[in-house]
Design a protein around this motif. Sequence first.
Motif, PDB file in Angstrom:
ATOM      1  N   VAL A 107       0.744  -1.244   0.003  1.00  0.00           N
ATOM      2  CA  VAL A 107       0.032   0.047  -0.049  1.00  0.00           C
ATOM      3  C   VAL A 107       0.689   1.084  -0.123  1.00  0.00           C
ATOM      4  O   VAL A 107       1.483   1.620   1.055  1.00  0.00           O
ATOM      5  N   PRO A 108       0.955   2.108  -1.257  1.00  0.00           N
ATOM      6  CA  PRO A 108       1.999   2.971  -1.185  1.00  0.00           C
ATOM      7  C   PRO A 108       1.986   3.987  -0.139  1.00  0.00           C
ATOM      8  O   PRO A 108       3.088   4.484   0.214  1.00  0.00           O
ATOM      9  N   LEU A 109       0.891   4.600   0.343  1.00  0.00           N
ATOM     10  CA  LEU A 109       0.658   5.540   1.174  1.00  0.00           C
ATOM     11  C   LEU A 109       0.798   5.089   2.839  1.00  0.00           C
ATOM     12  O   LEU A 109       0.886   6.089   3.354  1.00  0.00           O
ATOM     13  N   MET A 110       1.030   3.787   2.854  1.00  0.00           N
ATOM     14  CA  MET A 110       1.101   3.520   4.019  1.00  0.00           C
ATOM     15  C   MET A 110       2.735   3.508   4.439  1.00  0.00           C
ATOM     16  O   MET A 110       3.485   3.255   3.626  1.00  0.00           O
ATOM     17  N   PRO A 111       2.908   3.655   5.974  1.00  0.00           N
ATOM     18  CA  PRO A 111       4.510   3.612   6.210  1.00  0.00           C
ATOM     19  C   PRO A 111       5.090   2.285   5.950  1.00  0.00           C
ATOM     20  O   PRO A 111       4.337   1.173   6.066  1.00  0.00           O
ATOM     21  N   VAL A 112       6.317   2.376   6.020  1.00  0.00           N
ATOM     22  CA  VAL A 112       7.168   1.040   5.724  1.00  0.00           C
ATOM     23  C   VAL A 112       6.651  -0.009   6.739  1.00  0.00           C
ATOM     24  O   VAL A 112       6.523  -1.219   6.460  1.00  0.00           O
ATOM     25  N   TRP A 113       6.648   0.432   8.018  1.00  0.00           N
ATOM     26  CA  TRP A 113       6.417  -0.593   9.082  1.00  0.00           C
ATOM     27  C   TRP A 113       5.124  -1.228   9.045  1.00  0.00           C
ATOM     28  O   TRP A 113       4.700  -2.447   9.433  1.00  0.00           O
ATOM     29  N   ARG A 114       3.982  -0.328   8.601  1.00  0.00           N
ATOM     30  CA  ARG A 114       2.707  -0.919   8.501  1.00  0.00           C
ATOM     31  C   ARG A 114       2.710  -1.926   7.141  1.00  0.00           C
ATOM     32  O   ARG A 114       1.972  -2.927   7.614  1.00  0.00           O
ATOM     33  N   ASN A 115       3.355  -1.937   6.230  1.00  0.00           N
ATOM     34  CA  ASN A 115       3.492  -2.861   5.138  1.00  0.00           C
ATOM     35  C   ASN A 115       4.231  -3.907   5.355  1.00  0.00           C
ATOM     36  O   ASN A 115       3.820  -5.070   4.900  1.00  0.00           O
ATOM     37  N   PHE A 116       5.256  -3.596   6.415  1.00  0.00           N
ATOM     38  CA  PHE A 116       5.957  -4.867   6.620  1.00  0.00           C
ATOM     39  C   PHE A 116       5.074  -5.888   7.484  1.00  0.00           C
ATOM     40  O   PHE A 116       5.463  -7.094   7.468  1.00  0.00           O
ATOM     41  N   PHE A 117       4.245  -5.403   8.311  1.00  0.00           N
ATOM     42  CA  PHE A 117       3.399  -6.196   8.912  1.00  0.00           C
ATOM     43  C   PHE A 117       1.919  -6.549   8.644  1.00  0.00           C
ATOM     44  O   PHE A 117       1.076  -6.968   9.310  1.00  0.00           O
ATOM     45  N   LEU A 118       1.872  -5.879   7.408  1.00  0.00           N
ATOM     46  CA  LEU A 118       0.333  -6.082   6.765  1.00  0.00           C
ATOM     47  C   LEU A 118      -0.392  -7.256   6.776  1.00  0.00           C
ATOM     48  O   LEU A 118       0.209  -8.434   6.491  1.00  0.00           O
ATOM     49  N   GLY A 119      -1.274  -7.248   7.572  1.00  0.00           N
ATOM     50  CA  GLY A 119      -2.060  -8.754   7.941  1.00  0.00           C
ATOM     51  C   GLY A 119      -1.799  -9.517   8.824  1.00  0.00           C
ATOM     52  O   GLY A 119      -2.255 -10.443   9.148  1.00  0.00           O
ATOM     53  N   VAL A 134       2.280  -0.677  17.783  1.00  0.00           N
ATOM     54  CA  VAL A 134       2.898   0.173  17.056  1.00  0.00           C
ATOM     55  C   VAL A 134       4.535   0.411  17.336  1.00  0.00           C
ATOM     56  O   VAL A 134       5.288   0.158  16.330  1.00  0.00           O
ATOM     57  N   GLY A 135       4.756   0.679  18.372  1.00  0.00           N
ATOM     58  CA  GLY A 135       6.223   0.312  18.817  1.00  0.00           C
ATOM     59  C   GLY A 135       7.243  -0.481  18.378  1.00  0.00           C
ATOM     60  O   GLY A 135       7.966  -0.397  18.034  1.00  0.00           O
ATOM     61  N   LEU A 136       6.459  -1.653  18.919  1.00  0.00           N
ATOM     62  CA  LEU A 136       7.048  -3.046  18.432  1.00  0.00           C
ATOM     63  C   LEU A 136       7.088  -3.293  17.066  1.00  0.00           C
ATOM     64  O   LEU A 136       8.257  -3.576  16.391  1.00  0.00           O
ATOM     65  N   MET A 137       6.323  -2.785  16.295  1.00  0.00           N
ATOM     66  CA  MET A 137       6.266  -2.887  14.714  1.00  0.00           C
ATOM     67  C   MET A 137       7.399  -2.003  14.181  1.00  0.00           C
ATOM     68  O   MET A 137       8.046  -2.495  13.410  1.00  0.00           O
ATOM     69  N   ARG A 138       7.317  -0.848  14.691  1.00  0.00           N
ATOM     70  CA  ARG A 138       8.663   0.052  14.072  1.00  0.00           C
ATOM     71  C   ARG A 138       9.888  -0.303  14.568  1.00  0.00           C
ATOM     72  O   ARG A 138      10.848  -0.381  13.737  1.00  0.00           O
ATOM     73  N   ALA A 139      10.196  -0.644  15.947  1.00  0.00           N
ATOM     74  CA  ALA A 139      11.421  -1.239  16.371  1.00  0.00           C
ATOM     75  C   ALA A 139      11.713  -2.468  15.329  1.00  0.00           C
ATOM     76  O   ALA A 139      13.010  -2.674  15.000  1.00  0.00           O
ATOM     77  N   THR A 140      10.681  -3.436  15.533  1.00  0.00           N
ATOM     78  CA  THR A 140      11.173  -4.725  14.500  1.00  0.00           C
ATOM     79  C   THR A 140      11.381  -4.592  13.006  1.00  0.00           C
ATOM     80  O   THR A 140      12.275  -5.120  12.395  1.00  0.00           O
ATOM     81  N   THR A 141      10.822  -3.711  12.494  1.00  0.00           N
ATOM     82  CA  THR A 141      11.010  -3.313  10.983  1.00  0.00           C
ATOM     83  C   THR A 141      12.205  -2.926  10.754  1.00  0.00           C
ATOM     84  O   THR A 141      13.251  -2.961   9.938  1.00  0.00           O
ATOM     85  N   HIS A 142      12.747  -1.817  11.755  1.00  0.00           N
ATOM     86  CA  HIS A 142      13.807  -1.055  11.492  1.00  0.00           C
ATOM     87  C   HIS A 142      15.162  -2.181  11.871  1.00  0.00           C
ATOM     88  O   HIS A 142      16.004  -2.232  10.952  1.00  0.00           O
ATOM     89  N   ARG A 143      14.860  -3.116  12.684  1.00  0.00           N
ATOM     90  CA  ARG A 143      15.974  -4.092  13.317  1.00  0.00           C
ATOM     91  C   ARG A 143      16.064  -4.959  11.971  1.00  0.00           C
ATOM     92  O   ARG A 143      17.346  -5.422  11.669  1.00  0.00           O
ATOM     93  N   VAL A 155      11.262   4.641   9.382  1.00  0.00           N
ATOM     94  CA  VAL A 155      10.237   3.610   8.971  1.00  0.00           C
ATOM     95  C   VAL A 155       8.987   4.072   8.941  1.00  0.00           C
ATOM     96  O   VAL A 155       8.041   3.396   8.215  1.00  0.00           O
ATOM     97  N   ASP A 156       8.696   5.408   9.039  1.00  0.00           N
ATOM     98  CA  ASP A 156       7.355   5.914   9.070  1.00  0.00           C
ATOM     99  C   ASP A 156       7.054   6.460   7.767  1.00  0.00           C
ATOM    100  O   ASP A 156       5.873   7.042   7.305  1.00  0.00           O
ATOM    101  N   GLN A 157       8.064   6.570   6.907  1.00  0.00           N
ATOM    102  CA  GLN A 157       7.970   7.168   5.660  1.00  0.00           C
ATOM    103  C   GLN A 157       7.024   6.328   4.874  1.00  0.00           C
ATOM    104  O   GLN A 157       7.181   4.963   4.764  1.00  0.00           O
ATOM    105  N   PRO A 158       6.042   6.772   3.899  1.00  0.00           N
ATOM    106  CA  PRO A 158       5.509   5.983   2.999  1.00  0.00           C
ATOM    107  C   PRO A 158       6.341   4.982   2.230  1.00  0.00           C
ATOM    108  O   PRO A 158       7.114   5.384   1.701  1.00  0.00           O
TER     109      PRO A 158
END
Length: 288
Positions: A107-119, A134-143, A155-158
């Motif tokens: 989903v192009p307009l969603m942040p990177v972390w949201r797409n990483f965990f989508l579904g 949200v905090g766990l998803m952001r930290a996990t995506t970056h790691r 990782v909040d950038q679309p």
Amino acid sequence: MTSRPTPAAAGAATAQPAPLAELRGISKFYGSIRALEGVSLRVDAGQVTCVLGDNGAGKSTLIKIIAGLHRHDAGDLLIEGEPTRLASPRDALARGIATVYQDLAVVPLMPVWRNFFLGSEPTKGAGPLRRMDVGLMRATTHRELLRMGIDLRDVDQPIGTLSGGERQCVAIARAMYFGAKVLVLDEPTAALGVKQSGVVLKYVAAARDAGLGVVLITHNPHHAYLVGDRFVLLKRGVMAGSHARSEIALDDLIRDMAGGGELEQLSHELERIPPTEAPAVPAARTEG
């Protein structure tokens, strides 16, 4: 005095582990149309199996069978040595097979972390206070992206702001994080330039080195040869060749994929005819 191992024990010691996934004589028909017939390949841990072919060769059908979208009509599909028939993509995922399609389904307009965990979003709290972590998803995506060598400042950038190669790498990192054993990549470099293609191939190699079995679907033999351990060539739904890397050189792979003998025959047909052998062209008649 030391005793020698029995033949059975010696055989067990040298026995090769079962492939993560294996296709034996797989066929698929849509009515009277043959999409695949008698196709075999194996996917081993820590290796890249490349499937090459032009448009209409049967690559898309092969992906759909491995991903659980379509069931094969004949042949055997084995997961870690066990014959199976995948009922759905969710069934394939449960068995450790993750497929990254060319369009990536992000989903192009969603942040990177949201797409990483989508579904598959983790939650915290209970009852009416239950919410996404949200905090766990952001930290996990970056790691996880950092483990793949992608150091995003935010990782909040679309995800749509990332390059095509970076989006492919996010999808690869996601599959690895969610426990994939077999990673199927559908033409990951098809729409990319040379530099971005190199970035994607780098992360394909990273997945291989992490112990995954990778199936790389491509029409580009140069990209395949950079990372491939085994090459399966498809042509009009049937196998045109199957080679280990040690058995074939890049030039031969290009030749086989391009049609080899057919091109030689065509080159003879298109050769210029020497002037001395060219048929005479009758002179134009003039009317007086």
